[in-house]
Design an enzyme around this catalytic site. Structure first.
Site, PDB file in Angstrom:
ATOM      1  CG  ASP A  74      45.733  84.247  61.579  1.00  0.00           C
ATOM      2  OD1 ASP A  74      46.947  84.207  61.081  1.00  0.00           O
ATOM      3  OD2 ASP A  74      45.446  83.334  62.524  1.00  0.00           O
ATOM      4  CG  HIS A  95      45.803  82.789  71.308  1.00  0.00           C
ATOM      5  ND1 HIS A  95      46.669  83.058  70.407  1.00  0.00           N
ATOM      6  CD2 HIS A  95      45.314  81.597  71.033  1.00  0.00           C
ATOM      7  CE1 HIS A  95      46.374  82.047  69.247  1.00  0.00           C
ATOM      8  NE2 HIS A  95      45.256  81.400  69.959  1.00  0.00           N
ATOM      9  N   GLY A 154      46.055  74.315  55.517  1.00  0.00           N
ATOM     10  CA  GLY A 154      45.665  72.909  55.944  1.00  0.00           C
ATOM     11  C   GLY A 154      44.357  72.754  56.733  1.00  0.00           C
ATOM     12  CG  HIS A 210      44.890  84.821  55.844  1.00  0.00           C
ATOM     13  ND1 HIS A 210      43.677  84.072  56.158  1.00  0.00           N
ATOM     14  CD2 HIS A 210      45.160  84.029  54.627  1.00  0.00           C
ATOM     15  CE1 HIS A 210      43.380  83.186  55.506  1.00  0.00           C
ATOM     16  NE2 HIS A 210      44.304  82.889  54.485  1.00  0.00           N
ATOM     17  NE  ARG A 269      53.958  80.461  63.759  1.00  0.00           N
ATOM     18  CZ  ARG A 269      52.716  79.667  64.318  1.00  0.00           C
ATOM     19  NH1 ARG A 269      53.067  78.581  64.829  1.00  0.00           N
ATOM     20  NH2 ARG A 269      51.668  79.903  63.605  1.00  0.00           N
ATOM     21  CG  ASP A 287      51.383  76.856  67.811  1.00  0.00           C
ATOM     22  OD1 ASP A 287      50.943  77.054  66.483  1.00  0.00           O
ATOM     23  OD2 ASP A 287      50.884  76.146  68.522  1.00  0.00           O
ATOM     24  CG  HIS A 331      51.111  75.503  59.419  1.00  0.00           C
ATOM     25  ND1 HIS A 331      51.595  76.741  59.844  1.00  0.00           N
ATOM     26  CD2 HIS A 331      50.189  75.262  60.235  1.00  0.00           C
ATOM     27  CE1 HIS A 331      51.105  76.969  60.857  1.00  0.00           C
ATOM     28  NE2 HIS A 331      50.531  76.057  61.284  1.00  0.00           N
ATOM     29  CD  GLU A 383      49.248  80.789  65.620  1.00  0.00           C
ATOM     30  OE1 GLU A 383      48.344  80.281  64.719  1.00  0.00           O
ATOM     31  OE2 GLU A 383      49.814  79.624  66.169  1.00  0.00           O
TER      32      GLU A 383
END
Length: 608
Positions: free
Chosen positions: A328, A269, A400, A331, A264, A266, A396, A303
């Site tokens: 996202d 972009h 977070g 979500h 995955r 991170d 997370h 991501e």
């Protein structure tokens, strides 16, 4: 130009047998480089090679020896391609022979992404001990739950003992306090024995500030572009060839040497690269070569918040070839539908209309005007399949990055937790859980660090306070440097013995069983889907089918009982009702389409 090696690492220290170590370092700025071995710092000179590389073949360096590099008789530094840092990011590196581990997973076959049910976890807070070894002891719980793939937050060596992992500064080294390289290998090997794939979170868009000595070696960064973390990693400026090779070989190492099943990546972009071949595309090309070499399948997941399918389009369709991405936006739409205030980046989402759009189109902003960004944003992903998108009700970041790190269990009631979980699980995308949500964990997951630089610690504290202005949160921001912040973020496994949490776990088990058992949910065909919503009643009807099997998911996000009209002329049987007494709900109505407040009913029929 030095080319990436498919069958082995070419950087750092590599043992070739007969007690011989090959040492390779990229340091084009140095005029002299020496290898220092052990506590006595036996000094051996490296020889200058092409393109700024330095090399040495020696029988003096043995597996498990510590070593460092001395640049121009002035700066002693750990190896940028170090595999182990027993004394942390500022200490000497340790030479490892990765070929010494005895793998037992020769029969393992990595599932297709269509079958992935992700479980994101942070090694330091997943167990009281916070180690790979302790995580092994909890794998049976995940198997019992129905998980098929764990996703581990970054384990590249970071400063101190407490960190989310995105401050890593030695991408090849496995965090010493977690159990190092061998501990990670044991975890992966055990996961495979239990039928679990392993995805590792890697950070290719920046390096952390403390212990970052890369500028002493060469042009790892460029001031052509700026990121939230400072100058961008140099993927397209002068000297970039060696930097690109460094990250390509890192990806290959995790797959080949650690038997990781997926990466995955991170915040891709934030990767700045205007080369003719984007670095992500080049990584994918080399991963494909590794697949051909090993016969094993590996997945790349990004991501990404650009809503641009070029990242996930195939190589032969002029894309970068990344296999999947987080969305996202699903979500955000789900959280607003469930009652989250429309503040910060949630301000772009109107709730159930956008949730319905995400079920259908994946991206909410796919060429429409974004009020939050003040511009038209994104493009359509019509040709991308459901197994190219990962969705979740929490992760997370989304937990977070709240000021107090509250999980869903602290923001909504028991019934809404169940509805949100099901909304993810019945989607035509790959579902992901965040550790502990399956039993309604009540501890927060807060941002924590353990830096040693006082100025840096204060800068992080100030940055966290600044970050929450858009949310108008009340109260004091938890101190990220405090050990208590870290301890407060650990899972409470003993909650599983309490009835309410035990019921939630059983509910998640059933949800996953239903998803796996019924083809209409299991197969992620975005074309075999219909979605309707009622903004006034805050209800949504998701209809999915496969051949003669039809499934209807009636979701009521309101606080009143609603009558949701099912497609007519068919006999619908209930597969799951989140309001059922066995899931801690009230005795539900039995009339078709009557849905209790904040609940979901999953129906099935077999009519062509």
């Amino acid at each position: 130009m030095k080319n990436p090696q498919i069958d082995k690492r070419s950087l750092g220290v590599n043992f070739e047998g007969q007690g011989i170590a090959n040492v390779t370092l990229w340091a084009p700025l140095a005029k002299k480089v020496d290898l220092l071995i052990g506590k006595d710092k036996l000094k051996l000179p490296l020889h200058s090679a092409e393109y700024g590389y330095w090399e040495l073949t020696t029988d003096k360096l043995k597996p498990n020896d510590t070593y460092s590099f001395l640049l121009d008789d002035e700066k002693e530094r750990p190896d940028p391609a170090s595999l182990a840092q027993p004394d942390g990011v500022h200490g000497a590196s340790q030479a490892l022979d990765l070929n010494g581990f005895k793998w037992t997973d020769s029969e393992w076959s990595n599932p297709k992404l269509n079958d992935y049910i992700f479980y994101e976890l942070h090694i330091g807070t997943f167990t009281p001990e916070g180690t790979f070894e302790a995580a092994i002891g909890r794998l049976d719980h995940l198997v019992e739950l129905g998980i098929t793939a764990i996703e581990i937050m970054p384990v590249a060596q970071f400063p101190g003992e407490r960190n989310w992992g995105y401050d890593g500064v030695l991408p090849y080294a496995v965090q010493n306090t977690y159990g190092g390289a061998e501990g990670l290998m044991r975890l992966v090997d055990t996961c495979h024995a239990k039928g679990l794939a392993v995805v590792l979170d890697v950070v290719y868009n920046h390096l952390g500030p403390e212990g970052n000595y890369f500028n002493d070696f060469g042009a790892y960064f460029t001031d052509k572009y700026h990121t939230p973390w400072g100058n961008a990693i140099n993927f397209d400026d002068a000297w970039c060839d060696a930097v690109r090779l460094y990250y390509i070989e890192n990806a290959l190492m995790w797959f080949r040497d650690f038997h990781i099943d997926g990466l995955r990546m991170d915040a891709v972009h934030a990767i700045k690269d205007f080369s003719p071949v984007h670095i992500l595309k080049e990584i994918k090309q080399h991963v494909d070569q590794l697949i051909a070499h090993t016969g094993r399948q590996y997945h790349l997941i990004a991501e990404l918040d650009l809503n641009d399918p070029v990242y996930i389009n195939t190589l032969d369709n002029n894309g970068y070839g990344i296999d999947g991405q987080w969305i996202d936006e699903f979500h955000h739409a789900l959280r607003v539908t469930a009652g989250e205030p429309q503040t910060g980046y949630y301000s772009d989402f109107n709730g159930i209309e956008h949730l319905a759009k995400s079920y259908k189109d994946a991206y909410v902003y796919d060429g429409i005007y974004s009020p939050h960004r003040l511009k038209v944003f994104g493009t359509r992903a019509d040709k991308n399949t459901g197994d190219q998108f990962v969705v979740f009700s929490q992760n997370h970041d989304q937990v977070g990055n709240r000021m107090l790190g509250e999980r869903t269990s602290q923001l909504v009631n028991f019934e809404m937790q169940k509805l949100m979980a099901a909304a993810v699980m019945v989607s035509p995308y790959m579902p992901m859980l965040f550790m502990g949500e399956e039993w309604g964990e009540t501890n927060p997951f807060q941002y924590f660090i353990s830096h040693t630089d006082k100025d840096l610690i204060e800068a992080v504290r100030k940055g966290r306070k600044e970050e929450f202005k858009a949310f108008h949160a009340e109260g004091e921001t938890p101190d990220p440097q405090a050990e208590e912040t870290f301890k407060r973020s650990k899972l409470q496994w003993d909650l599983l013995s309490k009835q309410k949490h035990k019921t939630m776990f059983a509910y998640y088990q059933e949800l996953i069983k239903v998803r796996k058992r019924y083809p209409a949910l299991k197969y992620l065909k975005r074309s075999d889907l219909r979605v309707e919503f009622d903004a006034k009643d805050n209800t949504l009807l998701l209809n999915r089918w496969h051949e003669d099997e039809q499934i209807c998911c009636a979701m009521n996000f309101s606080k009143q009982q609603q009558n949701i009209q099912l497609p007519g002329g068919q006999d619908w049987a209930i597969l799951l009702n989140s309001a059922d007494e066995k899931w801690g709900g009230q005795a539900p109505e039995t009339n078709p389409g009557i849905v209790q407040p904040e609940s979901i009913i999953i129906y099935i029929n077999h009519h062509v």
